[in-house]
Design an enzyme around this catalytic site. Structure first.
Site, short mmCIF file in Angstrom:
data_model
loop_
_atom_site.label_atom_id
_atom_site.label_comp_id
_atom_site.label_asym_id
_atom_site.label_seq_id
_atom_site.Cartn_x
_atom_site.Cartn_y
_atom_site.Cartn_z
N HIS A 19 0.68 -1.17 0.11
CA HIS A 19 -0.09 0.04 0.04
C HIS A 19 0.97 1.24 0.05
CE1 HIS A 19 -3.61 -2.39 1.74
NE2 HIS A 19 -3.27 -2.69 0.59
N HIS A 42 -5.83 -7.94 -8.72
CA HIS A 42 -6.26 -9.09 -7.60
C HIS A 42 -6.71 -7.90 -6.29
CE1 HIS A 42 -3.46 -11.51 -9.85
NE2 HIS A 42 -4.12 -12.47 -9.31
N SER A 94 -6.34 -2.45 -1.17
CA SER A 94 -5.80 -1.63 -2.28
C SER A 94 -6.70 -0.55 -2.92
CB SER A 94 -4.87 -2.37 -3.06
OG SER A 94 -5.57 -3.48 -3.66
N GLU A 112 -11.42 -8.98 -9.44
CA GLU A 112 -11.71 -10.05 -8.55
C GLU A 112 -12.51 -11.38 -8.95
OE1 GLU A 112 -10.36 -10.28 -5.30
OE2 GLU A 112 -11.20 -12.14 -5.53
N ASP A 138 -10.96 -13.80 -14.48
CA ASP A 138 -9.42 -14.18 -14.08
C ASP A 138 -8.64 -13.20 -14.14
OD1 ASP A 138 -7.22 -16.33 -13.53
OD2 ASP A 138 -6.56 -15.57 -15.52
N ASP A 159 -1.17 -8.60 -7.20
CA ASP A 159 -1.01 -8.80 -5.81
C ASP A 159 -2.02 -10.18 -5.75
OD1 ASP A 159 -0.91 -8.91 -3.29
OD2 ASP A 159 -2.62 -7.52 -2.65
N1 SAM Z 1 -4.79 -6.32 -3.44
C1 SAM Z 1 -5.84 -6.56 -2.22
C2 SAM Z 1 -5.33 -5.36 -1.12
O1 SAM Z 1 -4.06 -5.08 -1.07
O2 SAM Z 1 -6.38 -5.18 -0.38
C3 SAM Z 1 -5.45 -7.72 -1.74
C4 SAM Z 1 -5.61 -8.99 -2.68
S1 SAM Z 1 -5.53 -10.60 -2.17
C5 SAM Z 1 -3.72 -10.84 -1.66
C6 SAM Z 1 -5.50 -11.52 -3.64
C7 SAM Z 1 -7.06 -11.50 -4.12
O3 SAM Z 1 -6.90 -12.18 -5.56
C8 SAM Z 1 -8.21 -12.42 -3.45
O4 SAM Z 1 -9.28 -11.69 -2.92
C9 SAM Z 1 -8.43 -13.55 -4.45
O5 SAM Z 1 -9.92 -13.78 -4.24
C10 SAM Z 1 -8.08 -13.02 -5.60
N2 SAM Z 1 -7.85 -13.93 -6.69
C11 SAM Z 1 -7.14 -15.01 -6.48
N3 SAM Z 1 -6.97 -15.63 -7.68
C12 SAM Z 1 -7.64 -14.88 -8.71
C13 SAM Z 1 -7.50 -14.88 -9.95
N4 SAM Z 1 -6.97 -15.96 -11.02
N5 SAM Z 1 -8.25 -13.98 -10.63
C14 SAM Z 1 -8.54 -12.92 -9.96
N6 SAM Z 1 -8.65 -12.77 -8.57
C15 SAM Z 1 -8.16 -13.82 -7.82
#
Ligand code: SAM
Length: 276
Positions: A19, A42, A94, A112, A138, A159
């Protein structure tokens, strides 16, 4: 597949690193009036509850960042955002950090895939007055489809949860494609630093960091920032994380050195940082 939920990790030292980097990149983009596009590949839920049973990892992250008087530059900006959300018993993800900094004419795409997280993200986006679009697809496929955005200035935050070993390779392949399609875009990639409990993933993480560092050329600066805890034992999983900035602005290295020095001073002697 999608078993990771950021609500159980929100506010940890990994979030502090990513962040603060996101704040630095957006503040740099804000220096010009021209609009920009942000992509959060993500995105998570957008905003989280700060109930202690759920947000326990914030004890080793944002909860330590409690001294506004000792902060400066981007750390002060991040702290005021944190405090605004903490007053409502929440922690910003984020997308929420970005929404606090972007202007009404800038735009953001949040990807997401998790159904529940995507639903909550949509609610957050609805409550924000910013130009944010929410994509349930995705991340790796969606990111390639979204670049280059119509607004040519901008940045991407990548992320992933890195639950699957193959995600390390997917990140590498996606970045190769994104940098080809959007050579001007700034890319921030978050990568965990793992202890001996996860030897295979630890090696994959080191290999990914190394391969992204090789993207550095005369025209494309690559900066590696790390924030770790010294409490590294053989049993430990994630003891820190790295943030690789590809196509970093000329200011990024200096601003992150200042931010991490200031943040780790406030967080205490167990935290160590580097920017190179
Ligand atoms: N960036 C966010 C933050 O800083 O607040 C946190 C993200 S968290 C580490 C990763 C996120 O990616 C999760 O919410 C998960 O559901 C999502 N995710 C995992 N695989 C994914 C994919 N293939 N495509 C999209 N989202 C995905």
């Amino acid at each position: 597949m999608l078993s990771y939920q950021h609500r159980y990790h929100v506010g940890n030292h990994g979030d502090v690193l990513k962040h603060l980097s996101w704040v630095s990149v957006i503040q740099y983009l804000n220096e010009k009036d021209k609009p920009y596009a942000l992509i959060d590949s993500h995105a998570g839920e957008g905003v989280y509850s700060h109930e202690l049973d759920e947000a326990h990892e914030s004890n080793q992250g944002v909860d330590l960042l409690n001294s506004v008087n000792a902060s400066s530059g981007d750390v002060s900006t991040y702290l005021s955002i944190l405090n605004k959300f903490k007053n409502n018993n929440q922690l910003p993800g984020s997308p929420a950090v970005a929404a606090e900094l972007m202007r009404e004419y800038d735009e953001m795409h949040c990807i997401e895939l998790h159904p529940q997280a995507n639903q909550l993200l949509k609610q957050f986006v609805k409550s924000s007055n910013m130009r944010i679009s929410c994509h349930k697809r995705d991340a790796f496929e969606g990111l390639k489809a979204l670049v280059p955005p119509k607004l040519k200035r901008g940045a991407v935050l990548i992320d992933p949860p890195y639950e699957q070993l193959q995600e390390y390779q997917l990140v590498k392949e996606t970045i190769t494609e994104v940098t080809k399609r959007w050579p001007n875009g700034q890319l921030l990639v978050w990568i965990p630093l793992l202890g001996r409990r996860s030897p295979q993933k630890g090696k994959a993480a080191e290999a990914l960091i190394h391969s992204l560092q090789q993207l550095k050329t005369e025209k494309c600066d690559v900066v590696t920032c790390k924030l770790s805890t010294k409490e590294k034992t053989a049993q430990e999983g994630m003891y820190g994380s790295a943030l690789i900035a590809i196509n970093a602005s000329w200011k990024f290295k200096e601003s992150m050195s200042k931010s991490l020095s200031c943040a780790s001073d406030i967080m205490g002697p167990l935290y160590t940082w580097s920017v190179e």
